[in-house]
Design a protein around this motif. Structure first.
Motif, PDB file in Angstrom:
ATOM      1  N   ASP A   1     -62.868-100.411 -38.303  1.00  0.00           N
ATOM      2  CA  ASP A   1     -63.559 -99.845 -37.150  1.00  0.00           C
ATOM      3  C   ASP A   1     -63.604-100.891 -36.034  1.00  0.00           C
ATOM      4  O   ASP A   1     -63.966-102.047 -36.275  1.00  0.00           O
ATOM      5  CB  ASP A   1     -64.969 -99.415 -37.552  1.00  0.00           C
ATOM      6  CG  ASP A   1     -65.684 -98.660 -36.459  1.00  0.00           C
ATOM      7  OD1 ASP A   1     -65.035 -97.868 -35.753  1.00  0.00           O
ATOM      8  OD2 ASP A   1     -66.904 -98.865 -36.317  1.00  0.00           O
TER       9      ASP A   1
ATOM     10  N   ALA B   1     -65.602-101.179 -33.575  1.00  0.00           N
ATOM     11  CA  ALA B   1     -66.956-101.588 -33.174  1.00  0.00           C
ATOM     12  C   ALA B   1     -67.497-102.733 -34.027  1.00  0.00           C
ATOM     13  O   ALA B   1     -68.064-103.680 -33.500  1.00  0.00           O
ATOM     14  CB  ALA B   1     -67.908-100.396 -33.241  1.00  0.00           C
ATOM     15  N   ASP B   2     -67.336-102.645 -35.350  1.00  0.00           N
ATOM     16  CA  ASP B   2     -67.949-103.666 -36.213  1.00  0.00           C
ATOM     17  C   ASP B   2     -66.985-104.344 -37.187  1.00  0.00           C
ATOM     18  O   ASP B   2     -67.381-105.235 -37.931  1.00  0.00           O
ATOM     19  CB  ASP B   2     -69.129-103.075 -36.982  1.00  0.00           C
ATOM     20  CG  ASP B   2     -68.726-101.893 -37.853  1.00  0.00           C
ATOM     21  OD1 ASP B   2     -67.527-101.700 -38.120  1.00  0.00           O
ATOM     22  OD2 ASP B   2     -69.636-101.150 -38.270  1.00  0.00           O
TER      23      ASP B   2
ATOM     24  N   ASN C   1     -65.650-103.131 -39.842  1.00  0.00           N
ATOM     25  CA  ASN C   1     -65.741-102.632 -41.216  1.00  0.00           C
ATOM     26  C   ASN C   1     -64.666-101.580 -41.483  1.00  0.00           C
ATOM     27  O   ASN C   1     -64.261-100.841 -40.588  1.00  0.00           O
ATOM     28  CB  ASN C   1     -67.123-102.012 -41.471  1.00  0.00           C
ATOM     29  CG  ASN C   1     -68.218-103.042 -41.445  1.00  0.00           C
ATOM     30  OD1 ASN C   1     -67.996-104.219 -41.703  1.00  0.00           O
ATOM     31  ND2 ASN C   1     -69.419-102.600 -41.128  1.00  0.00           N
TER      32      ASN C   1
END
Length: 159
Positions: free
Chosen positions: A117, A119-120, A122
């Motif tokens: 992902d 955004a993070d 993960n």
């Protein structure tokens, strides 16, 4: 020691337990195994949390939860992995998950796509190509498909 439902051969605490508790999965394979374990243990929150953001709006937790109550997961077999390592941004995991629902044994064969992902960082499950097939009933002296290590006749095949 309680073995992990994903049949890695490790204990739940050393395998999928930390990932279900919120520790990021280090690889696509680890995330896939944790998602199988989430289905086996009824952890709908983990399934939602590890789904790609663009698919979360269509995730029906109540429907998934209802399906979990009707399904007994019997075993997981990893067939192939492509990329998905600690340094990769995407990966593919092909597997067969055996289950029983409404008294019928079946097998889900899926080639799943995962990505990190943005955004993070993960791993998340993106989608997969699936086929559900009736499972071939094992012979009396075959290993039990539940992964217990016992013969079918002494485990799930008991009359």
């Amino acid at each position: 020691m309680i073995l992990c439902p994903c049949q890695s051969g490790l204990s739940f605490e050393a395998c999928c337990g930390p990932i279900l508790a919120g520790t990021p999965a280090p690889t696509a394979l680890a995330l896939m195994r944790s998602r199988y374990t989430a289905y086996a243990r009824g952890d709908v929150a983990h399934l939602a949390r590890t789904l790609a953001p663009e698919h979360r709006a269509g995730f029906d937790a109540a429907d998934v939860s209802a399906g979990m109550r009707e399904t007994q997961w019997l075993g997981l077999e990893i067939l192939d992995t492509v990329d998905g390592g600690a340094d990769d941004s995407s990966g593919i995991v092909e597997f067969v998950a055996r289950f029983q629902s409404q008294g019928r044994a079946s097998a889900l064969h899926e080639r799943s796509r995962f990505r990190r992902d943005a955004a993070d960082g993960n791993w998340v499950y993106v989608d997969g190509e699936t086929a559900v097939q009736p499972a071939k009933k094992p012979g009396r002296n075959d290993p039990c498909p539940c992964g217990s290590g016992r013969k079918f006749k002494h485990c799930c095949g008991r009359a």
